[in-house]
Design a protein around this motif. Structure first.
Motif, short mmCIF file in Angstrom:
data_model
loop_
_atom_site.label_atom_id
_atom_site.label_comp_id
_atom_site.label_asym_id
_atom_site.label_seq_id
_atom_site.Cartn_x
_atom_site.Cartn_y
_atom_site.Cartn_z
N THR A 160 1.00 -1.06 0.07
CA THR A 160 0.18 0.10 0.06
C THR A 160 0.77 1.29 -0.04
OG1 THR A 160 -1.79 -1.15 1.08
CG2 THR A 160 -1.77 1.15 1.42
N ASP A 161 1.95 1.25 0.94
CA ASP A 161 2.93 2.37 0.80
C ASP A 161 3.46 2.57 -0.52
OD1 ASP A 161 2.09 2.59 3.42
OD2 ASP A 161 4.25 1.82 4.16
N GLU A 162 3.81 1.57 -1.17
CA GLU A 162 4.44 1.59 -2.38
C GLU A 162 3.63 2.34 -3.70
OE1 GLU A 162 6.68 -1.21 -5.92
OE2 GLU A 162 5.28 -2.24 -4.34
N THR A 163 2.35 1.80 -3.45
CA THR A 163 1.28 2.21 -4.32
C THR A 163 1.18 4.02 -4.14
OG1 THR A 163 0.17 0.18 -4.37
CG2 THR A 163 -1.01 2.07 -5.19
N GLU A 164 1.10 4.40 -2.94
CA GLU A 164 0.91 5.74 -2.61
C GLU A 164 2.11 6.57 -3.23
OE1 GLU A 164 0.14 6.04 1.66
OE2 GLU A 164 -2.12 5.24 1.18
N ALA A 165 3.19 5.96 -3.00
CA ALA A 165 4.36 6.71 -3.21
C ALA A 165 4.60 6.73 -4.60
CB ALA A 165 5.68 5.75 -2.63
N ASP A 166 4.23 5.75 -5.53
CA ASP A 166 4.18 5.90 -6.80
C ASP A 166 3.35 6.81 -7.54
OD1 ASP A 166 5.17 4.29 -9.54
OD2 ASP A 166 2.84 3.97 -9.76
N ALA A 167 2.21 6.60 -6.70
CA ALA A 167 1.25 7.83 -7.22
C ALA A 167 1.40 9.40 -7.06
CB ALA A 167 -0.42 7.42 -6.67
N ASN A 168 2.24 9.45 -5.91
CA ASN A 168 2.96 10.84 -5.73
C ASN A 168 3.89 11.28 -6.93
OD1 ASN A 168 1.29 11.14 -3.54
ND2 ASN A 168 2.58 10.39 -2.04
N LEU A 169 4.61 10.20 -7.11
CA LEU A 169 5.72 10.26 -8.07
C LEU A 169 5.23 10.51 -9.32
CD1 LEU A 169 8.58 10.29 -9.03
CD2 LEU A 169 8.48 7.87 -9.42
N GLN A 170 4.02 9.98 -9.74
CA GLN A 170 3.50 10.17 -11.07
C GLN A 170 2.75 11.53 -11.14
OE1 GLN A 170 3.78 8.17 -13.69
NE2 GLN A 170 4.86 6.69 -12.31
N ASP A 171 2.15 11.92 -10.12
CA ASP A 171 1.62 13.27 -10.10
C ASP A 171 2.81 14.38 -10.29
OD1 ASP A 171 -0.72 12.48 -9.71
OD2 ASP A 171 -0.81 12.59 -7.61
N ALA A 172 3.92 13.97 -9.56
CA ALA A 172 4.99 15.14 -9.64
C ALA A 172 5.55 15.12 -11.16
CB ALA A 172 6.09 14.73 -8.60
N ARG A 173 5.67 14.02 -11.61
CA ARG A 173 6.22 13.89 -13.02
C ARG A 173 5.32 14.59 -13.84
NH1 ARG A 173 8.61 7.66 -13.14
NH2 ARG A 173 10.55 8.02 -11.90
N ALA A 174 4.08 14.31 -13.86
CA ALA A 174 3.17 15.02 -14.41
C ALA A 174 3.23 16.60 -14.44
CB ALA A 174 1.60 14.53 -14.22
N GLU A 175 3.39 17.22 -13.41
CA GLU A 175 3.46 18.62 -13.32
C GLU A 175 4.72 18.95 -13.76
OE1 GLU A 175 2.68 22.37 -12.02
OE2 GLU A 175 1.54 20.73 -12.21
N LEU A 176 5.82 18.08 -13.80
CA LEU A 176 7.13 18.44 -14.27
C LEU A 176 6.93 18.46 -15.79
CD1 LEU A 176 10.20 19.29 -14.34
CD2 LEU A 176 10.46 16.75 -14.26
N SER A 177 6.33 17.54 -16.42
CA SER A 177 6.05 17.50 -17.97
C SER A 177 5.34 18.75 -18.36
CB SER A 177 5.20 16.23 -18.19
OG SER A 177 6.12 15.06 -17.82
N ARG A 178 4.39 18.97 -17.63
CA ARG A 178 3.58 20.52 -18.06
C ARG A 178 4.43 21.60 -17.97
NH1 ARG A 178 -0.43 17.87 -14.64
NH2 ARG A 178 0.15 19.06 -12.90
N ARG A 179 5.26 21.68 -16.91
CA ARG A 179 6.19 22.93 -16.92
C ARG A 179 7.25 22.83 -18.06
NH1 ARG A 179 3.20 26.53 -14.42
NH2 ARG A 179 2.26 25.56 -12.33
N GLU A 180 7.66 21.67 -18.30
CA GLU A 180 8.61 21.40 -19.39
C GLU A 180 8.15 21.71 -20.61
OE1 GLU A 180 11.44 17.81 -17.51
OE2 GLU A 180 9.99 17.55 -18.68
N LEU A 181 6.73 21.48 -20.68
CA LEU A 181 6.25 21.59 -22.13
C LEU A 181 5.79 23.11 -22.14
CD1 LEU A 181 4.50 20.53 -24.61
CD2 LEU A 181 2.55 20.32 -23.23
#
Length: 856
Positions: free
Chosen positions: A511-532
């Motif tokens: 469960t902890d891994e799933t939550e950490a992975d979701a947080n990472l995906q959100d952070a990467r999505a925000e980074l992609s938007r800023r990079e775009l």
């Protein structure tokens, strides 16, 4: 012509394929009974060579063997040093032919038309120098035509001789002379008409007029050429000035458009200055957040990996938990199976005791059955003996010992007697023994049945005990395996509780891994938007840089330099433009100003070019003939018109020159045609006279008569030998006469000879013809290297036959193939023979050496 090999199949009586090899034969006979097919072999040769058989004409399909689809004949033959092979076949649907020539060790097609029946029918007579009629009277002498040349129609004889000796040459010479005379007449008429049509008016006066026209045309062409050269110089300068003016106009437009482009780029770059800084700050924050999320996920995954390494994966623990639950059940199942095994072993022991008891009972019952069987045999013997005594006693009743036996005649030793009560007692004892034997057999059968049942029960009990034992072993092994697998992870009295605790720990980490992975995906999505967003801004600035670079300043400057060399050019953009919007905007504004200055300079040069074009137009009007003017729009068309006129005048001069040349050639040709017409007239007169002379046939008739006379003289030598010097031949009044030495050299018609004498005379003439044809011919003729005789031997007496045989033997020694067809044994026994045998299947051929042959 000499045959080398003959193959035939489906031809008259020769149903199956038969073959004759002539290569090592000089003299032979075709021997066999009447109707066996001897003459058909000669028909096969003429069919192969000419596609014709006299007795059926062109209806060759009538010769196909009964029941066969087609006939086929192949003949290999030599003409001089060349060897040929012709193959023909005929069916009800038509005929085929193929002519080949031997080249080395292989056969090659004779050439064009060698696979056509029509063409082969033309080629072979020309190879042989003989048509069918001549061949059948000089090479193959078939039945019914042996004496035709001697006694037949004189016109037919002359016709055959014409073919044999090539006298047709003179008729062809006559035809050719007439053709030459006719062609000469046609040439006279054709060339005379040609002179009248094509050469009328061709003379020296016409030639001088043509030469004068040529001189005038040359003078006009030279004047037009001079004017064209002056205008060409003006036209070239005008074209250059016009091209420069148009190039200047194009360059001016491009310069102005480029200036506007750089001005627009500078304005757009000013708008991006603030946006670039804001976008960079937000991008840095997004990168830091993504890095923190990646560290969190890595820590969770590290703890999860350590837990799985210690106790296995969640799936493994769930599987192990199921096995732990199954431990109690496995112990219970093992106890049940052990109890079942004890019961099965007890049942097997009981079944064994029962089987042994029944087996012992069978032994006792079997002994009783043997005793009753022995008693039955004794009762049957006693019963049979009592009956025997009764029957014998009835036969010898009234006799005494010593009397002869009524059956075997030997003396009786005693008189047997049997009383009725003895017979009855024997019968009663037999019945009692049979009943006892039946009851004993029944008891034995019942015992055997019980033993079979006991044996089945014993086998079933043993099999059940075996399966129970295996079941106990399987369940014991299963329990031990579960204990081993569960014990590797969970020790102690409560393995299930220990496993559940491990499962809970792994689920929490998942469960902890799933939550950490979701947080990472959100952070990467925000980074992609800023990079775009940052990339989009960079892209817009790159597009503006590309737009600045896409302005074709270098080729534009080159075109400006070509159109206006006197204009000072601007500096080009640097190879590497800066990334800063401020610096880019400054460069773009400077380029816009420089291009505006260049456009002003080009407008001044364009004004000067227009003035130069006005001066050239004035020069052109001065060069034109009086009364002819031109403006700027018409100058190219006027120059083209003058150039076209000059070109046409040049063509007119060339045409006039050619007219002079043609006139000279026609004048020469006219003289040549007049000479040729005179020659054709002389040719017509000469060959016309020759054709008339040859057409009378007097030469042919003279040569025919001389040849027949020579043949009669040559035949006399053979005939004297055949007739014991009695007869000679002479040729007078277009017929053959026989001179009879036994009757005072009496001269009489050869038709008065007997059958045997006619045969001798015909044979003598045939031999002379075969010998002399090559020497009497007026054209080149191949030597007749073969002769086939098919008639007349049966009409000869013994002495004459002996003389004929001697003559034939002499022929065979002259390097000539001689074949004799006969059913006369006296001939067959003297030579190598090809035997023809007939049967229901068809005729066959067999070669045999000379030997005594029984009469047929």
């Amino acid at each position: 012509m000499r045959p080398r090999n003959l193959k035939l199949k489906g031809f008259t009586s020769f149903r199956d394929e038969q073959e004759i090899d002539f290569t090592d034969l000089d003299l032979f006979v075709l021997w066999g009974p009447t109707g066996s097919g001897k003459s058909s072999l000669l028909d096969a040769i003429t069919y192969a060579l000419f596609g014709y058989v006299d007795r059926v004409g062109n209806q060759i399909s009538q010769l196909i063997s009964h029941g066969q689809p087609r006939l086929t004949v192949t003949l290999e033959f030599a003409v001089g040093n060349d060897i040929y092979k012709v193959t023909r076949s005929t069916s009800n649907s038509g005929s085929k032919a193929l002519l080949e020539r031997k080249e080395g060790d292989s056969w090659e097609s004779y050439g064009e038309g060698a696979d056509s029946v029509r063409e082969v029918n033309k080629i072979i007579p020309s190879l042989l120098g003989l048509d069918y009629e001549a061949f059948s009277r000089s090479v193959i002498l078939p039945q019914g035509k042996f004496a035709e040349f001697l006694t037949g129609d004189s016109a037919k004889r002359r016709e055959i001789l014409t073919e044999l000796l090539g006298l047709e040459l003179f008729r062809r010479m006559s035809q050719r002379a007439n053709e030459i005379a006719k062609n000469a007449k046609v040439n006279i008429e054709t060339k005379t008409g040609l002179l009248e049509r094509e050469y009328a008016g061709i003379d020296e006066v016409a030639l001088k007029n043509a030469e004068k026209n040529h001189e005038n045309a040359v003078a006009m062409a030279e004047a037009a050429k001079e004017l064209d050269e002056k205008l060409a110089v003006i036209e070239k300068a005008w074209a250059g000035a016009e091209s420069s003016r148009k190039a200047l106009a194009n360059c001016l437009g491009e310069v102005q458009q480029s200036a506007e482009t750089f001005e627009e780029v500078a304005s757009d770059l000013d708008a991006y200055k603030k946006t670039v800084a804001t976008t960079k700050t937000e991008l840095d924050k997004a990168k830091l957040a993504a890095k923190d999320a990646e560290g969190m996920l890595a820590g969770v995954r590290k703890r999860k990996t350590a837990a799985e390494k210690k106790s296995g994966s969640l799936e493994d623990l769930l599987t192990l938990r199921t096995k732990a639950i199954g431990l109690a059940e496995a112990r219970t199942n093992l106890a049940d199976s052990t109890a079942s095994l004890t019961d099965a072993e007890d049942a097997a022991e009981t079944a064994t005791d029962a089987f042994e008891q029944v087996t012992a009972q069978i032994a006792t019952v079997a002994r009783d059955a043997d005793k009753t069987s022995t008693a039955l045999e004794a009762a049957e013997a006693a019963h049979e003996e009592a009956h025997l005594k009764e029957r014998v006693g009835s036969i010898v009743d009234g006799l005494s010992p010593g009397d002869p036996c009524p059956v075997c005649d030997r003396p009786l030793e005693s008189i047997p007697k049997a009383e009725r009560k003895q017979i009855d007692a024997a019968r009663k004892a037999l019945d009692s023994a049979r009943t006892a034997s039946a009851e004993a057999a029944k008891a034995l059968q019942q015992a055997e049945t019980r033993r079979a049942l006991a044996e089945q029960s014993l086998a079933a009990a043993k099999e059940h005990a075996k399966r129970s034992k295996q079941d106990v072993a399987n369940k014991k092994g299963r329990l031990e395996l579960l204990l081993t697998e569960v014990g590797q992870v969970a020790q102690g009295d409560d393995p299930l509780g220990h496993i559940d605790a491990l499962i809970k720990e792994l689920r929490t980490l998942a469960t902890d891994e799933t939550e950490a992975d979701a947080n990472l995906q959100d952070a990467r999505a925000e980074l992609s938007r800023r990079e775009l967003a940052a990339s989009r801004i960079e892209g817009e600035i790159d597009n503006l840089k590309t737009r600045m670079k896409s302005v074709p300043l270098e080729p534009l400057c080159a075109r400006v330099q070509d159109a206006a060399p006197e204009v000072h050019l601007l500096d080009l953009l640097p190879n590497k433009l800066p990334d800063s919007p401020d610096e880019l905007a400054t460069i773009a504004m400077e380029m816009s100003k420089e291009l505006s200055k260049l456009g002003d300079a080009l407008e001044g040069v364009q004004a000067r070019r227009e003035k130069e074009m006005d001066e050239l137009l004035s020069d052109a009007n001065s060069a034109l003939p009086e009364g002819m003017t031109v403006d700027s729009k018409k100058l190219p068309s006027v120059v083209a018109q003058i150039r076209g006129t000059a070109g046409q005048l040049k063509v007119d001069a060339a045409v006039a020159a050619k007219a002079v040349k043609d006139m000279k050639q026609k004048l020469t040709a006219k003289t040549d045609y007049e000479k040729e017409i005179d020659a054709h007239k002389q040719e017509q007169a000469t060959y016309g006279a020759l054709g008339k002379e040859l057409r009378s046939d007097s030469i042919v008739q003279y040569l025919q008569a001389e040849a027949l006379t020579a043949l009669a003289q040559a035949a006399t030598i053979h005939l004297q030998n055949l007739s014991s010097t009695r007869y000679r031949l002479a040729y007078e009044d277009d017929r053959f006469l026989v001179i009879d030495a036994w009757n005072g050299d009496e001269r009489r018609n050869v038709k008065t000879l007997s059958g045997g004498e006619t045969f001798q005379a015909s044979l003598a003439l045939a031999l002379a013809l075969s010998d002399q044809v090559q020497y009497l011919a007026v054209t080149e003729r191949s030597r007749l290297d073969s002769l086939f005789l098919d008639e007349g031997f049966g009409t000869l007496d013994a002495d004459t036959l002996e003389v004929v045989v001697g003559a034939i033997e002499q022929l065979g020694s002259e390097d000539r193939l001689v074949g004799v067809i006969t059913h006369v044994p006296e001939l067959a026994e003297r030579f190598v023979r090809i035997e023809v045998t007939k049967s229901q299947r068809g005729s066959t051929l067999k070669r045999a050496d000379a030997e005594l042959v029984v009469g047929v």
